[in-house]
Design a protein around this motif. Structure first.
Motif, PDB file in Angstrom:
ATOM      1  N   VAL A 190       0.860  -1.190   0.000  1.00 17.11           N
ATOM      2  CA  VAL A 190       0.000   0.000   0.000  1.00 17.11           C
ATOM      3  C   VAL A 190       0.893   1.237   0.000  1.00 17.11           C
ATOM      4  CG1 VAL A 190      -1.790   1.275   1.237  1.00 17.11           C
ATOM      5  CG2 VAL A 190      -1.786  -1.228   1.301  1.00 17.11           C
ATOM      6  N   LYS A 191       0.556   2.198  -0.862  1.00 15.27           N
ATOM      7  CA  LYS A 191       1.349   3.432  -0.939  1.00 15.27           C
ATOM      8  C   LYS A 191       0.433   4.646  -0.983  1.00 15.27           C
ATOM      9  CE  LYS A 191       3.571   4.527  -4.773  1.00 15.27           C
ATOM     10  NZ  LYS A 191       4.596   4.507  -5.848  1.00 15.27           N
ATOM     11  N   TRP A 192       0.736   5.621  -0.150  1.00 17.53           N
ATOM     12  CA  TRP A 192       0.032   6.896  -0.160  1.00 17.53           C
ATOM     13  C   TRP A 192       0.931   7.939  -0.818  1.00 17.53           C
ATOM     14  CZ3 TRP A 192      -4.517   9.257   0.583  1.00 17.53           C
ATOM     15  CH2 TRP A 192      -4.513  10.645   0.727  1.00 17.53           C
ATOM     16  N   SER A 193       0.391   8.674  -1.793  1.00 15.05           N
ATOM     17  CA  SER A 193       1.113   9.762  -2.445  1.00 15.05           C
ATOM     18  C   SER A 193       0.331  11.046  -2.230  1.00 15.05           C
ATOM     19  CB  SER A 193       1.269   9.492  -3.945  1.00 15.05           C
ATOM     20  OG  SER A 193       1.982   8.291  -4.171  1.00 15.05           O
ATOM     21  N   GLY A 194       0.987  12.057  -1.675  1.00 13.47           N
ATOM     22  CA  GLY A 194       0.285  13.286  -1.338  1.00 13.47           C
ATOM     23  C   GLY A 194       1.024  14.527  -1.784  1.00 13.47           C
ATOM     24  N   TYR A 195       0.397  15.678  -1.554  1.00 10.94           N
ATOM     25  CA  TYR A 195       0.971  16.960  -1.948  1.00 10.94           C
ATOM     26  C   TYR A 195       0.346  18.042  -1.087  1.00 10.94           C
ATOM     27  CZ  TYR A 195      -3.507  17.450  -4.389  1.00 10.94           C
ATOM     28  OH  TYR A 195      -4.845  17.513  -4.681  1.00 10.94           O
ATOM     29  N   ILE A 196       0.962  19.214  -1.080  1.00 12.96           N
ATOM     30  CA  ILE A 196       0.334  20.357  -0.433  1.00 12.96           C
ATOM     31  C   ILE A 196      -0.216  21.262  -1.539  1.00 12.96           C
ATOM     32  CG2 ILE A 196       1.798  20.192   1.598  1.00 12.96           C
ATOM     33  CD1 ILE A 196       3.396  22.562   0.574  1.00 12.96           C
ATOM     34  N   PRO A 197      -1.282  22.006  -1.277  1.00 13.81           N
ATOM     35  CA  PRO A 197      -1.995  22.727  -2.330  1.00 13.81           C
ATOM     36  C   PRO A 197      -1.154  23.691  -3.158  1.00 13.81           C
ATOM     37  CG  PRO A 197      -3.350  22.617  -0.373  1.00 13.81           C
ATOM     38  CD  PRO A 197      -2.011  22.071   0.017  1.00 13.81           C
ATOM     39  N   LYS A 200       4.408  23.022  -3.763  1.00 14.39           N
ATOM     40  CA  LYS A 200       5.834  23.070  -3.458  1.00 14.39           C
ATOM     41  C   LYS A 200       6.354  21.824  -2.754  1.00 14.39           C
ATOM     42  CE  LYS A 200       6.434  28.075  -3.453  1.00 14.39           C
ATOM     43  NZ  LYS A 200       7.010  29.239  -2.733  1.00 14.39           N
ATOM     44  N   LEU A 201       5.467  20.924  -2.378  1.00 11.97           N
ATOM     45  CA  LEU A 201       5.898  19.690  -1.724  1.00 11.97           C
ATOM     46  C   LEU A 201       5.024  18.534  -2.186  1.00 11.97           C
ATOM     47  CD1 LEU A 201       7.669  18.310   0.508  1.00 11.97           C
ATOM     48  CD2 LEU A 201       5.729  18.682   2.053  1.00 11.97           C
ATOM     49  N   VAL A 202       5.654  17.462  -2.634  1.00 13.37           N
ATOM     50  CA  VAL A 202       4.971  16.199  -2.893  1.00 13.37           C
ATOM     51  C   VAL A 202       5.695  15.125  -2.095  1.00 13.37           C
ATOM     52  CG1 VAL A 202       4.148  16.861  -5.176  1.00 13.37           C
ATOM     53  CG2 VAL A 202       6.350  15.722  -4.969  1.00 13.37           C
ATOM     54  N   TYR A 203       4.965  14.100  -1.707  1.00 17.50           N
ATOM     55  CA  TYR A 203       5.578  13.076  -0.856  1.00 17.50           C
ATOM     56  C   TYR A 203       4.872  11.745  -1.061  1.00 17.50           C
ATOM     57  CZ  TYR A 203       1.501  13.616   2.175  1.00 17.50           C
ATOM     58  OH  TYR A 203       0.217  13.650   2.653  1.00 17.50           O
ATOM     59  N   ASN A 204       5.502  10.682  -0.601  1.00 15.18           N
ATOM     60  CA  ASN A 204       4.863   9.366  -0.617  1.00 15.18           C
ATOM     61  C   ASN A 204       5.362   8.541   0.565  1.00 15.18           C
ATOM     62  OD1 ASN A 204       7.154   9.258  -3.029  1.00 15.18           O
ATOM     63  ND2 ASN A 204       7.248   7.453  -1.686  1.00 15.18           N
ATOM     64  N   VAL A 205       4.482   7.675   1.048  1.00 17.57           N
ATOM     65  CA  VAL A 205       4.788   6.754   2.137  1.00 17.57           C
ATOM     66  C   VAL A 205       4.213   5.405   1.756  1.00 17.57           C
ATOM     67  CG1 VAL A 205       4.527   6.234   4.590  1.00 17.57           C
ATOM     68  CG2 VAL A 205       4.689   8.617   3.841  1.00 17.57           C
ATOM     69  N   GLY A 227       9.678   6.127   2.598  1.00 19.65           N
ATOM     70  CA  GLY A 227       9.147   7.482   2.583  1.00 19.65           C
ATOM     71  C   GLY A 227      10.020   8.387   1.733  1.00 19.65           C
ATOM     72  N   ARG A 228       9.389   9.342   1.060  1.00 15.96           N
ATOM     73  CA  ARG A 228      10.122  10.276   0.179  1.00 15.96           C
ATOM     74  C   ARG A 228       9.396  11.617   0.183  1.00 15.96           C
ATOM     75  NH1 ARG A 228       9.076  10.848  -5.661  1.00 15.96           N
ATOM     76  NH2 ARG A 228      10.884  11.689  -6.790  1.00 15.96           N
ATOM     77  N   ALA A 229      10.174  12.699   0.273  1.00 14.90           N
ATOM     78  CA  ALA A 229       9.620  14.044   0.222  1.00 14.90           C
ATOM     79  C   ALA A 229      10.389  14.844  -0.821  1.00 14.90           C
ATOM     80  CB  ALA A 229       9.713  14.729   1.582  1.00 14.90           C
ATOM     81  N   VAL A 230       9.652  15.512  -1.708  1.00 18.11           N
ATOM     82  CA  VAL A 230      10.254  16.303  -2.781  1.00 18.11           C
ATOM     83  C   VAL A 230       9.815  17.757  -2.621  1.00 18.11           C
ATOM     84  CG1 VAL A 230      10.473  16.628  -5.271  1.00 18.11           C
ATOM     85  CG2 VAL A 230      10.177  14.310  -4.337  1.00 18.11           C
ATOM     86  N   GLY A 341       3.821  13.529  -9.223  1.00 18.78           N
ATOM     87  CA  GLY A 341       4.535  12.307  -8.861  1.00 18.78           C
ATOM     88  C   GLY A 341       5.992  12.526  -8.529  1.00 18.78           C
ATOM     89  N   GLY A 342       6.544  13.676  -8.943  1.00 18.96           N
ATOM     90  CA  GLY A 342       7.944  13.954  -8.670  1.00 18.96           C
ATOM     91  C   GLY A 342       8.887  13.134  -9.519  1.00 18.96           C
ATOM     92  N   TYR A 343       8.621  13.035 -10.835  1.00 20.52           N
ATOM     93  CA  TYR A 343       9.488  12.282 -11.731  1.00 20.52           C
ATOM     94  C   TYR A 343       9.395  12.872 -13.140  1.00 20.52           C
ATOM     95  CZ  TYR A 343       4.976   9.966 -12.647  1.00 20.52           C
ATOM     96  OH  TYR A 343       3.655   9.713 -12.941  1.00 20.52           O
ATOM     97  N   PHE A 344      10.278  12.438 -14.023  1.00 16.03           N
ATOM     98  CA  PHE A 344      10.319  12.931 -15.394  1.00 16.03           C
ATOM     99  C   PHE A 344       9.659  11.932 -16.340  1.00 16.03           C
ATOM    100  CE2 PHE A 344      13.635  15.149 -13.166  1.00 16.03           C
ATOM    101  CZ  PHE A 344      13.550  16.442 -13.653  1.00 16.03           C
TER     102      PHE A 344
END
Length: 428
Positions: A190-197, A200-205, A227-230, A341-344
């Protein structure tokens, strides 16, 4: 298989490059629309599911009242030759070879009656094992109230931009040795991918177990948490992308053992250039840092990992490695970035060679390094410098021309290797 693969490669290129196919090409994107180099869409297929800017055919798509579907696929065919010093030959034996790297099909879509839900099913022929295996497969549910989405199934863990990206979209033929040594290509969980409105920040756990993947070649752990924060200082909307990331990973050993190894960034290589062998351990803790800067056709990037292993028998070894690269698109295109998603994503040429254009030409220079010597473990060290050229002939066909020079340092002996590699890549 070799003869069939060559025939299949030719057939795919003919279909994707034929005038009939391009007659169905959709119109170019509206220049007044949002910046095409920034994408903010994420679905269950994640990086595996990005679509070409120009749609060549329509038969592979279905829009129904209860389900939508798009059938995609990919094909990679490689050739590699090597030149080795005498010391290198004593350590590993490599010979010229061509063969199928990867052949996969991907089915993805949504449920119109449940607009927040999307699905993906990936099925791939593994050229090394000569077997079919399920890859990215599962369900994703959007939860906009919490600014994110949850995925259940088989997916990328979410550690390392290079690993999150599908191999077809990368700037080099193969991922760096440190990446392949430490990070599984997939995991079940299970993976949660989130962001702030403000963007400027996206993350996943994510949390993963190997109940269904015990026999898969990518299985390295009994369970793991990632966990990852971009941080995106420009808010993920500006054409200039600055991507700064921190990531962490805990992995319980697989049945009480670890083994870290990698081929020398050549899939067809007949041996591993670094290899710890199997050793007893309880778990590992890994941290990683990433920096990517893309102001336009020019792009810089780096990733580095430190992997500390809890193993009393091996004196708690710490392994490390990473890469740094620069890429430049001579024809002026910009590699798209997915800000959610924080990727190219894939390069889309301004003009396809099948429409009389030049395609997109990309020059890349990468340096990679991995150290698997620590504690009682002598897995070796390896560095490689790789200049290469990517010819993106169209949205669907790419040729890669690669030279590499590397040095293997193991058991107090150093050996030099040269690499001469070519790849044909097609996608639908």
């Amino acid at each position: 298989m070799k003869g069939n693969s060559v025939w299949l490669a030719g057939a795919i290129c003919w279909v994707l490059g034929s005038p009939a196919a391009h007659a169905q090409t959709t119109a170019a994107p509206d220049p007044t629309a949002a910046d095409p180099s920034i994408d903010d869409r994420v679905e269950a297929a994640e990086a595996d599911g990005d679509e070409p800017r120009r749609q060549l055919v329509k038969w592979n798509q279905y829009e129904g009242p209860y389900i939508t579907a798009r059938l995609g696929g990919g094909f990679l065919y490689d050739y590699a030759a090597y030149a080795q010093s005498a010391t290198s030959k004593d350590q590993i034996s490599l010979s010229p070879k061509d063969g199928l790297r990867d052949f996969r099909v991907l089915l993805k879509g949504k449920f119109p009656q449940l607009p927040r839900l999307s699905y993906t099913i990936g099925y791939m022929y593994d050229g090394a094992l000569k077997e079919w295996h399920f890859r990215q497969s599962g369900l994703m549910l959007e939860v906009p109230e919490l600014y994110g989405d949850v995925f259940v199934g088989r997916t990328k863990e979410g550690f390392s931009t290079n690993k999150i990206m599908v191999g077809y979209q990368g700037w080099t033929q193969e991922r760096a040795t440190a990446n392949d040594s430490f990070i599984p290509i997939l995991a079940d969980g299970v993976k949660w991918s989130g962001y702030i409105p403000n963007g400027k920040l996206v993350y996943n756990v994510g949390f993963f177990r190997d109940d269904l993947s015990e026999t898969e070649s990518f299985n390295k752990n009994d369970n793991q948490a990632v966990g990852r924060a971009v941080w995106l200082p420009f808010g993920g909307k500006d054409p200039t992308v600055l991507h700064l990331a921190l990531e962490a990973r805990y992995g319980q050993s697989n049945d009480g053992y670890f083994r870290y190894r990698s081929k020398p960034e050549s899939f067809l290589a007949q041996d591993y250039v670094i290899d710890t062998g199997k050793f007893p351990a309880s778990h590992s803790n890994m941290i990683g840092v990433e920096t990517y800067y893309r102001p336009g056709p020019l792009m810089f990037g780096m990733e580095y990992f430190i992997n500390q292993v809890a193993s009393q028998q091996a004196r708690d070894p710490t392994f490390h490695g990473g890469e740094v690269f620069v890429a430049y698109l001579l024809t002026g295109e910009t590699r798209p970035y997915n800000a959610r998603g924080g990727y190219f994503e894939r390069i889309s040429p301004s003009s396809s060679v099948f429409n009389g254009g030049l395609g997109a030409w990309e020059l890349v220079l990468r340096y990679s390094y991995t150290d698997l010597d620590s504690g009682t473990i002598q897995g070796g060290k390896f560095w490689r410098i790789t200049p290469m050229a990517n010819w993106h002939m169209s949205d669907n066909i790419r040729l890669e021309f690669t030279y590499g020079y590397g040095e293997q340092d193991r058991f107090a002996r150093k050996g030099g290797l040269q690499f001469f590699q070519v790849r044909l890549q097609t996608q639908l």
